[in-house]
Design an enzyme around this catalytic site. Structure first.
Site, PDB file in Angstrom:
ATOM      1  N   CYS A 114       0.697  -0.594  -0.178  1.00 34.53           N
ATOM      2  CA  CYS A 114      -0.028  -0.144   0.019  1.00 34.53           C
ATOM      3  C   CYS A 114       0.595   1.380   0.076  1.00 34.53           C
ATOM      4  O   CYS A 114       0.467   2.585  -0.302  1.00 34.53           O
ATOM      5  CB  CYS A 114      -1.027   0.609   1.630  1.00 34.53           C
ATOM      6  SG  CYS A 114      -1.699  -1.114   1.072  1.00 34.53           S
ATOM      7  N   HIS A 249      -3.065   7.441   2.081  1.00 28.95           N
ATOM      8  CA  HIS A 249      -3.841   6.626   1.416  1.00 28.95           C
ATOM      9  C   HIS A 249      -5.149   5.504   2.298  1.00 28.95           C
ATOM     10  O   HIS A 249      -5.004   5.917   3.413  1.00 28.95           O
ATOM     11  CB  HIS A 249      -2.707   4.898   1.896  1.00 28.95           C
ATOM     12  CG  HIS A 249      -2.772   4.064   2.090  1.00 28.95           C
ATOM     13  ND1 HIS A 249      -3.443   3.127   0.789  1.00 28.95           N
ATOM     14  CD2 HIS A 249      -2.757   2.221   2.926  1.00 28.95           C
ATOM     15  CE1 HIS A 249      -3.775   2.400   0.822  1.00 28.95           C
ATOM     16  NE2 HIS A 249      -3.806   2.057   1.786  1.00 28.95           N
ATOM     17  N   ASN A 279      -9.943   0.208  -0.710  1.00 23.15           N
ATOM     18  CA  ASN A 279      -8.120   0.042  -0.462  1.00 23.15           C
ATOM     19  C   ASN A 279      -7.976   0.006  -1.613  1.00 23.15           C
ATOM     20  O   ASN A 279      -8.232  -1.361  -1.539  1.00 23.15           O
ATOM     21  CB  ASN A 279      -7.906  -0.451   0.751  1.00 23.15           C
ATOM     22  CG  ASN A 279      -6.248  -0.920   1.119  1.00 23.15           C
ATOM     23  OD1 ASN A 279      -5.894  -0.129  -0.038  1.00 23.15           O
ATOM     24  ND2 ASN A 279      -6.103  -0.973   2.013  1.00 23.15           N
TER      25      ASN A 279
HETATM   26  O1  UT7 Z   1      -3.735  -0.921   3.383  1.00 25.38           O
HETATM   27  C1  UT7 Z   1      -2.663  -1.514   4.505  1.00 25.38           C
HETATM   28  C2  UT7 Z   1      -3.289  -0.820   5.646  1.00 25.38           C
HETATM   29  N1  UT7 Z   1      -4.716  -1.755   5.963  1.00 25.38           N
HETATM   30  C3  UT7 Z   1      -5.295  -1.012   7.276  1.00 25.38           C
HETATM   31  O2  UT7 Z   1      -4.354  -0.094   7.443  1.00 25.38           O
HETATM   32  C4  UT7 Z   1      -6.033  -1.433   7.473  1.00 25.38           C
HETATM   33  C5  UT7 Z   1      -6.072  -1.314   9.463  1.00 25.38           C
HETATM   34  N2  UT7 Z   1      -7.510  -1.999   9.922  1.00 25.38           N
HETATM   35  C6  UT7 Z   1      -8.897  -1.581   9.713  1.00 25.38           C
HETATM   36  O3  UT7 Z   1      -8.968  -0.809   9.090  1.00 25.38           O
HETATM   37  C7  UT7 Z   1      -9.282  -2.141  11.186  1.00 25.38           C
HETATM   38  O4  UT7 Z   1      -8.763  -2.697  11.938  1.00 25.38           O
HETATM   39  C8  UT7 Z   1     -10.430  -2.716  10.656  1.00 25.38           C
HETATM   40  C9  UT7 Z   1     -11.478  -2.178   9.839  1.00 25.38           C
HETATM   41  C10 UT7 Z   1      -9.593  -4.559   9.567  1.00 25.38           C
HETATM   42  C11 UT7 Z   1     -11.278  -4.321  11.587  1.00 25.38           C
HETATM   43  O5  UT7 Z   1     -11.982  -3.068  12.240  1.00 25.38           O
HETATM   44  P1  UT7 Z   1     -11.989  -3.061  14.007  1.00 25.38           P
HETATM   45  O6  UT7 Z   1     -12.479  -1.834  13.937  1.00 25.38           O
HETATM   46  O7  UT7 Z   1     -10.015  -2.866  14.463  1.00 25.38           O
HETATM   47  O8  UT7 Z   1     -12.773  -4.134  13.769  1.00 25.38           O
HETATM   48  P2  UT7 Z   1     -11.924  -5.713  14.850  1.00 25.38           P
HETATM   49  O9  UT7 Z   1     -11.115  -6.304  14.378  1.00 25.38           O
HETATM   50  O10 UT7 Z   1     -11.453  -5.028  16.393  1.00 25.38           O
HETATM   51  O11 UT7 Z   1     -13.066  -6.423  14.771  1.00 25.38           O
HETATM   52  C12 UT7 Z   1     -14.711  -6.495  15.507  1.00 25.38           C
HETATM   53  C13 UT7 Z   1     -15.825  -6.513  15.143  1.00 25.38           C
HETATM   54  C14 UT7 Z   1     -15.155  -9.626  15.363  1.00 25.38           C
HETATM   55  O12 UT7 Z   1     -15.907  -9.753  16.182  1.00 25.38           O
HETATM   56  P3  UT7 Z   1     -15.693  -9.629  18.068  1.00 25.38           P
HETATM   57  O13 UT7 Z   1     -14.575 -10.136  17.977  1.00 25.38           O
HETATM   58  O14 UT7 Z   1     -15.985  -8.652  17.940  1.00 25.38           O
HETATM   59  O15 UT7 Z   1     -16.993 -10.794  18.384  1.00 25.38           O
HETATM   60  C15 UT7 Z   1     -15.013  -9.486  14.019  1.00 25.38           C
HETATM   61  O16 UT7 Z   1     -15.006 -10.155  13.942  1.00 25.38           O
HETATM   62  O17 UT7 Z   1     -16.154  -6.934  13.698  1.00 25.38           O
HETATM   63  C16 UT7 Z   1     -15.494  -7.871  13.132  1.00 25.38           C
HETATM   64  N3  UT7 Z   1     -16.005  -8.212  11.502  1.00 25.38           N
HETATM   65  C17 UT7 Z   1     -17.076  -8.088  11.077  1.00 25.38           C
HETATM   66  N4  UT7 Z   1     -18.536  -8.088  11.118  1.00 25.38           N
HETATM   67  C18 UT7 Z   1     -18.773  -7.606  10.121  1.00 25.38           C
HETATM   68  C19 UT7 Z   1     -14.218  -7.888  11.377  1.00 25.38           C
HETATM   69  N5  UT7 Z   1     -14.496  -8.094   9.852  1.00 25.38           N
HETATM   70  C20 UT7 Z   1     -15.984  -7.687  10.124  1.00 25.38           C
HETATM   71  C21 UT7 Z   1     -17.148  -7.185   8.604  1.00 25.38           C
HETATM   72  N6  UT7 Z   1     -18.599  -7.552   9.183  1.00 25.38           N
HETATM   73  N7  UT7 Z   1     -17.050  -7.247   7.544  1.00 25.38           N
END
Ligand code: UT7
Length: 322
Positions: A114, A249, A279
């Site tokens: 990225c 980005h 992204n």
């Molecule tokens: O470009 C390269 C760099 N990449 C990035 O910068 C991405 C960085 N990360 C992010 O943008 C975020 O961490 C995410 C968008 C990927 C995730 O958001 P988050 O607020 O960090 O959520 P999380 O990973 O802590 O997950 C929260 C919950 C989990 O469920 P539990 O364990 O709380 O029950 C996940 O299983 O959300 C769940 N979850 C989803 N639910 C519905 C994860 N993906 C999804 C989904 N739909 N697509």
């Protein structure tokens, strides 16, 4: 003669097919609401069957050259940032070179996921300043959806396909420090393995799929990007108030808002395109830059700060005047 690179045109291309959050909700366990709230993404573009990264990159390059009013015959360098090449080799940039009808010069790929566009920009800028080449097309292009695991809702909702480009020309430099392409700060840390693809030529012999510990990447992203921007503030003596446009980005709206706030950049200066195409990895910065220019917001003479963070980890920031 002292030389500096100047950005003379920008371009972009997004594949025709659009996949909305609702479309994804029929494929994996997710909702439009979750994706919008956590990322700001509404939709993404997906390359057509048979549409290659080089096709996307070539379309973006053509559009940037047209905007610059520079014929292909003047181009002597193509640097293409991509993680999703047409083939293992030759470099996808050479396919772009052929598709553009360019017979001389040099073309090669840069791989920093990225952050790739910033690494490509720094590479081309250095080569132009040094006098190795005179006119470069710097491209970020991806068919990232081809390395997604469509059963993993934690990653497949985040990415899309597309390409963006900028035409750089080396010109005589007046000595004004804040003109043209000004400075870059690019870094990597190979000890972090929270974002990777679980395949490759010399390991599994497969292309693999994207794997990510999203939450850990999120925290590193804000810290690393802010440190890169701070390095640029320290070097130039500028602050967020001096920046006309912030072109980050586009991974997650929460990350780019968080960084802007931390680095004292006003909300109205932040260019946001993540809602429209998710992204797009190395393509996201040139697509956002092109959007800023074509929408009439960023104009000639404006000071632009850009940043990125990606797998590797790789991260960086660049400062340039349009
Ligand atoms: O470009 C390269 C760099 N990449 C990035 O910068 C991405 C960085 N990360 C992010 O943008 C975020 O961490 C995410 C968008 C990927 C995730 O958001 P988050 O607020 O960090 O959520 P999380 O990973 O802590 O997950 C929260 C919950 C989990 O469920 P539990 O364990 O709380 O029950 C996940 O299983 O959300 C769940 N979850 C989803 N639910 C519905 C994860 N993906 C999804 C989904 N739909 N697509």
């Amino acid at each position: 003669m002292a030389r500096r690179s100047f950005i003379r045109g920008t371009g972009g291309y997004l594949p025709e097919k659009v996949l909305t959050n609702d479309d994804l909700a029929h494929m994996v366990d997710t909702t439009d609401e979750w994706i919008r709230e956590r990322t700001g993404i509404k939709r993404r573009h997906v390359a057509a069957d048979g549409e290659l990264t080089s096709d996307i990159a070539t379309a973006a390059a053509r559009s940037a050259l047209e905007a610059a009013g520079i014929p292909v015959s003047e181009v002597d360098l193509i640097v293409l940032a991509t993680t999703t090449p047409d083939q293992t080799f030759p470099a996808t940039a050479t396919a772009v070179q052929a598709k553009l009808g360019m017979t001389g010069g040099a073309a090669f790929d840069v791989q920093a996921v990225c952050s790739g566009f910033l690494f490509a920009l720094a590479t081309a800028d250095s080569m132009l300043k040094q006098g190795l080449f005179n006119t470069a097309v710097v491209i970020g292009a991806e068919t990232f959806t081809r390395i997604l695991d469509w059963s993993d809702c934690g990653t497949c909702v985040l990415f899309g396909d597309g390409g963006g480009a900028a035409v750089l020309k080396a010109e005589e430099w007046s000595g004004e420090p804040l003109s043209g392409v000004i400075t870059h700060h690019i870094r990597t840390d190979g000890t972090k393995s929270d974002l990777y693809v679980d395949g490759g030529v010399s390991s599994t012999g497969t292309i693999g799929h994207v794997r990510m510990e999203g939450n850990r990447v999120f925290k590193h992203a804000v810290t690393n990007i802010s440190s890169a921007i701070q390095a640029i503030y320290d070097e130039t003596g500028l602050t967020g108030a001096d920046i006309d446009w912030f072109v980050p980005h586009q991974a997650n709206k929460r990350i780019l808002d968080g960084v802007a706030k931390k680095m004292d950049i006003a909300e109205e200066k932040v260019i946001v395109t993540v809602d429209e195409h998710a992204n797009t990895s190395a393509a996201s910065i040139p697509l956002a830059l092109n959007h800023a220019v074509r929408s009439g917001r960023a104009k000639s003479g404006d000071l632009i700060l850009s940043e990125a963070m990606g797998g590797g980890f790789s991260w960086g920031a660049s400062l340039f005047r349009l």
